[in-house]
Design a protein around this motif. Structure first.
Motif, PDB file in Angstrom:
ATOM      1  N   VAL A  26      -2.737 -10.275   1.884  1.00 23.81           N
ATOM      2  CA  VAL A  26      -1.812  -9.621   0.929  1.00 23.81           C
ATOM      3  C   VAL A  26      -2.057  -8.163   0.948  1.00 23.81           C
ATOM      4  O   VAL A  26      -3.402  -7.630   0.824  1.00 23.81           O
ATOM      5  N   SER A  27      -1.070  -7.455   1.209  1.00 27.33           N
ATOM      6  CA  SER A  27      -1.343  -6.121   1.196  1.00 27.33           C
ATOM      7  C   SER A  27      -0.337  -5.209   0.211  1.00 27.33           C
ATOM      8  O   SER A  27       0.576  -5.721  -0.138  1.00 27.33           O
ATOM      9  N   THR A  28      -0.802  -4.084  -0.163  1.00 30.60           N
ATOM     10  CA  THR A  28      -0.083  -3.301  -1.161  1.00 30.60           C
ATOM     11  C   THR A  28       0.031  -2.045  -0.678  1.00 30.60           C
ATOM     12  O   THR A  28       0.008  -0.772  -1.235  1.00 30.60           O
ATOM     13  N   ALA A  83      -2.530   0.859  -2.262  1.00 30.31           N
ATOM     14  CA  ALA A  83      -2.392   1.523  -3.607  1.00 30.31           C
ATOM     15  C   ALA A  83      -3.040   0.490  -4.441  1.00 30.31           C
ATOM     16  O   ALA A  83      -3.575   1.199  -5.712  1.00 30.31           O
ATOM     17  N   ALA A  84      -3.247  -0.522  -4.123  1.00 31.07           N
ATOM     18  CA  ALA A  84      -3.718  -1.877  -5.281  1.00 31.07           C
ATOM     19  C   ALA A  84      -5.070  -2.325  -4.511  1.00 31.07           C
ATOM     20  O   ALA A  84      -6.096  -2.131  -5.201  1.00 31.07           O
ATOM     21  N   LEU A  85      -4.581  -2.951  -3.671  1.00 28.71           N
ATOM     22  CA  LEU A  85      -5.526  -4.240  -3.127  1.00 28.71           C
ATOM     23  C   LEU A  85      -5.250  -4.480  -1.898  1.00 28.71           C
ATOM     24  O   LEU A  85      -4.085  -4.763  -1.500  1.00 28.71           O
ATOM     25  N   VAL A 140       1.581   1.473   0.558  1.00 24.69           N
ATOM     26  CA  VAL A 140       2.966   2.321   0.094  1.00 24.69           C
ATOM     27  C   VAL A 140       2.984   3.330   1.241  1.00 24.69           C
ATOM     28  O   VAL A 140       2.023   3.929   1.615  1.00 24.69           O
TER      29      VAL A 140
END
Lengths: 179, 130
Positions: A31-33, A50-52, A35
């Motif tokens: 899972v990628s966040t 940006a998140a995890l 940006v």
């Protein structure tokens, strides 16, 4: 014995290879966040976490590792705290190309001081082949100045076996500390 | 000094025209403040970073659930609502955050925020962030 789940954190500066390391060993599509970066950087990196990041690895005995990557920049430090909650250990990645990698090490050792002090951390230094200075001894000195100690190794996180080696070292640390 | 005076004007207007709107913020997808109209108790820099993380996570959930692209994110709390909206500027994709102190007016505020979002997207396309 029942199957256990463990949470591990990959942290370090932007570009140190947290996303790459998780991608290298995860058995699921990570899972990628990521940006798009808006700031003009001095490198070619166009996206940032940006998140995890999230990935999973099953250990030979059947236990499962949940891998969480943190964002790199200090403006996201609230995510460091959120993600660290309940973590068994931390893999701290440093990029030897950066202007002051020893300062980076200091910043992350400070942020994750409790985990490091509990012998639940390993430091991986990347790109030592093209940027041999500072040497690993200098990293050990920084940790020692801060009253901390952790295994510090040179790694290429694009290589699956290097990342697995980091995890091996981390688990040996943790087992030795708990023995 | 705002990085984008026209966007700043849209944020100020949204806050002034609706008494339930306690603050507005425009930030980049990667967590930098572009313009803000908030009270002293709120740090726009910190909010900018947090909205970036939340939107990025919401987008990952949208992908995982195959429900298309994430547009809005609403946090309903006991004493208010935080509305985060994707601003579809082609030049500077960004996030509009609206803090609302009255849970009962979400529909109206959302409508107003959508209009502001369109105006902000046009402003960003016409004039880059300095």
């Amino acid at each position: 014995m029942s199957v256990q789940e463990y949470k591990l954190i990959f942290t370090g500066t932007m570009g140190a290879g947290k996303t790459t390391a998780i991608t290298a060993i995860s058995e699921i599509a990570p899972v990628s966040t990521d940006v798009q970066r808006s700031e003009a950087g001095d490198d070619t990196k166009v996206t940032t976490t940006a998140a995890l990041d999230y990935g999973e690895v099953t250990l030979p005995r059947g236990d499962m590792l949940r891998l969480y990557g943190t964002p790199g920049q200090a403006r996201f430090d609230f995510m460091w705290k959120i993600l660290s909650d309940g973590a068994l250990g931390v893999v701290l990645l440093v990029d030897n190309r950066r202007p002051d990698p020893l300062a980076d090490l200091r910043e992350y050792l400070t942020a994750f001081r409790d985990v490091v002090a509990g012998s639940r951390a390993v430091v991986g230094v990347g790109r030592c082949d093209t940027h041999p200075v500072p040497e690993l001894d200098a990293y050990y000195d920084v940790a020692a100045e801060m009253g901390l100690s952790a295994p510090i190794v040179s790694v290429d996180v694009r290589r699956r076996e290097d990342v697995l080696l980091l995890l091996d070292i981390l688990f040996n640390q943790i087992e030795a500390a708990e023995a | 000094m705002s990085k984008h005076p026209e966007c700043q004007a849209h944020l100020d207007a949204l806050r002034c025209e609706h008494r339930e709107v306690a603050g507005t913020l425009l930030s980049t997808m990667d967590g930098f403040e572009v313009a803000a109209s908030v009270g002293a108790q709120i740090s726009p820099k910190k909010m900018a970073a947090m909205t970036s993380s939340l939107l990025a996570l919401a987008e990952a959930v949208s992908r995982e659930s195959s429900v298309g692209q994430c547009r809005d994110l609403v946090i309903e709390s006991s004493a208010g609502i935080v509305l985060m909206m994707d601003v579809p500027s082609t030049a500077h994709r960004s996030v509009l955050t609206v803090l609302c102190t009255d849970v009962g007016v979400l529909g109206r505020i959302r409508w107003a925020a959508r209009n502001a979002r369109e105006a902000i997207a046009q402003a960003l396309d016409a004039q880059p962030v300095s």
